[in-house]
Design a protein around this motif. Sequence first.
Motif, PDB file in Angstrom:
ATOM      1  N   MET A  36       0.823  -1.199   0.000  1.00  0.00           N
ATOM      2  CA  MET A  36       0.000   0.000   0.000  1.00  0.00           C
ATOM      3  C   MET A  36       0.866   1.262   0.000  1.00  0.00           C
ATOM      4  O   MET A  36       1.835   1.360   0.762  1.00  0.00           O
ATOM      5  N   GLY A  37       0.497   2.206  -0.864  1.00  0.00           N
ATOM      6  CA  GLY A  37       1.246   3.454  -0.962  1.00  0.00           C
ATOM      7  C   GLY A  37       2.314   3.441  -2.035  1.00  0.00           C
ATOM      8  O   GLY A  37       3.085   4.404  -2.145  1.00  0.00           O
ATOM      9  N   PHE A  38       2.330   2.370  -2.843  1.00  0.00           N
ATOM     10  CA  PHE A  38       3.350   2.256  -3.891  1.00  0.00           C
ATOM     11  C   PHE A  38       2.675   1.872  -5.211  1.00  0.00           C
ATOM     12  O   PHE A  38       1.802   1.009  -5.249  1.00  0.00           O
ATOM     13  N   GLY A  39       3.122   2.527  -6.302  1.00  0.00           N
ATOM     14  CA  GLY A  39       2.563   2.257  -7.617  1.00  0.00           C
ATOM     15  C   GLY A  39       1.369   3.144  -7.921  1.00  0.00           C
ATOM     16  O   GLY A  39       0.635   3.562  -7.021  1.00  0.00           O
ATOM     17  N   ALA A  97      12.964   0.566   2.223  1.00  0.00           N
ATOM     18  CA  ALA A  97      13.003  -0.889   2.055  1.00  0.00           C
ATOM     19  C   ALA A  97      12.068  -1.338   0.940  1.00  0.00           C
ATOM     20  O   ALA A  97      12.407  -2.229   0.146  1.00  0.00           O
ATOM     21  N   ALA A  98      10.900  -0.729   0.863  1.00  0.00           N
ATOM     22  CA  ALA A  98       9.923  -1.107  -0.165  1.00  0.00           C
ATOM     23  C   ALA A  98      10.430  -0.780  -1.555  1.00  0.00           C
ATOM     24  O   ALA A  98      10.296  -1.595  -2.484  1.00  0.00           O
ATOM     25  N   LYS A 127      10.509  -6.593  -9.090  1.00  0.00           N
ATOM     26  CA  LYS A 127       9.742  -6.199 -10.278  1.00  0.00           C
ATOM     27  C   LYS A 127      10.524  -5.159 -11.091  1.00  0.00           C
ATOM     28  O   LYS A 127      10.086  -4.012 -11.234  1.00  0.00           O
ATOM     29  N   PRO A 128      11.684  -5.533 -11.608  1.00  0.00           N
ATOM     30  CA  PRO A 128      12.559  -4.562 -12.285  1.00  0.00           C
ATOM     31  C   PRO A 128      11.942  -3.962 -13.547  1.00  0.00           C
ATOM     32  O   PRO A 128      12.331  -2.870 -13.957  1.00  0.00           O
ATOM     33  N   ASP A 129      10.965  -4.655 -14.129  1.00  0.00           N
ATOM     34  CA  ASP A 129      10.358  -4.161 -15.366  1.00  0.00           C
ATOM     35  C   ASP A 129       9.119  -3.323 -15.104  1.00  0.00           C
ATOM     36  O   ASP A 129       8.482  -2.833 -16.041  1.00  0.00           O
ATOM     37  N   ARG A 130       8.752  -3.138 -13.828  1.00  0.00           N
ATOM     38  CA  ARG A 130       7.563  -2.341 -13.501  1.00  0.00           C
ATOM     39  C   ARG A 130       7.974  -1.133 -12.670  1.00  0.00           C
ATOM     40  O   ARG A 130       8.575  -1.281 -11.601  1.00  0.00           O
TER      41      ARG A 130
END
Length: 362
Positions: free
Chosen positions: A242-245, A286-287, A295-298
């Motif tokens: 939560m809070g990312f992307g 850390a996240a 998830k290096p491609d996202r």
Amino acid sequence: MKNGLEDVIAAETRLSDVDGELGRLIIRGVSLDRLVERATYEDTAALLLDDLLEVPAAAGDLKTRLGRMRTEVFTHVRAMDEALLKLPPVDAMRALIARLPDGEDFETVLRLLAAPAVFLPAVLRMQREEKPVPPDASVSQAADILHMMTGRIPSAEQTAALDGYLVTISDHGLNASTFASRVIASTHAGLTSSVLAALSALKGPLHGGAPGPVLDMLDAIGTENHAKTWLAAALDRGERLMGFGHRIYRVRDPRADALKNALKPLVATGQVDRQRIALAEAIEKAALAILKERKPDRPLDVNVEFYTALLLESLGFPREAFTGVFAIGRTVGWIAHAREQLLEGRLIRPKSVYVGLLPLAA
């Protein structure tokens, strides 16, 4: 066909531009970072509403008239009954807004800007079995919200922090709630109907209901040295952090930095739990590291929800009220888009593709 209308252009607007590739938000020709530095909520409201109303919405006049309107709409708090108080705060707030007359004039605009700012604090207090605090027409919208919620005069830093939040989330392109507002406006139903439709869209957990779970994540992690283990386990279970992307931003959400900066004066003056902020910053670090690894491609970076949750918690808002506070700030954007659609657009009537059964030939 693009499911969810992904990348489909449905309107032209002069109100805001969201550049997901560059991580930039422009509101009426002003970049968000500059707007937050220089503008109050009232300044931003005047900017967004400029030339969309018959009566000019100058910032100084808006503050005075908005203060008086808060006092006027407070009379509707008397309609709060036991059934409404059992609802989530945003639903009770929505029910009170539904009492307001529909219209397109400046008085309707003022009433709709004032109403959520008055109703949400009143709902929160009454749900705690406390007496609602009447508005103070002489102060700013941000200062009055905090006073009505807590019963105490807020500090300058607290007022500035909430003001920064209200400015930051005032408008954000053609998101789900704003699109709902424009759809209703295109039918000429009235601004109250547009705001109610937008608020109903906002309360969905995929739109405005996500900041609260950020705090749930912080509570679950508990300490900085537990962050990496907890985050890795969550990803192993296929859970979202939560809070990312973000659906639009391919880089860091510019609103996240605006809200992080809004927190700094509270931290510097000891008006916030510094350990809580330190925990959040450790989790953020850390996240981002584990998301880059897994998830290096996202492109997954911090979004507006992360620091929204911390800021509103620091100001004393309970997490079940976060969507309602978001609505207080976003209502001016909904109104501006509704007026723009009414003045320049057509009835919104998209096409669908039928994929059901066909009747059998005779």
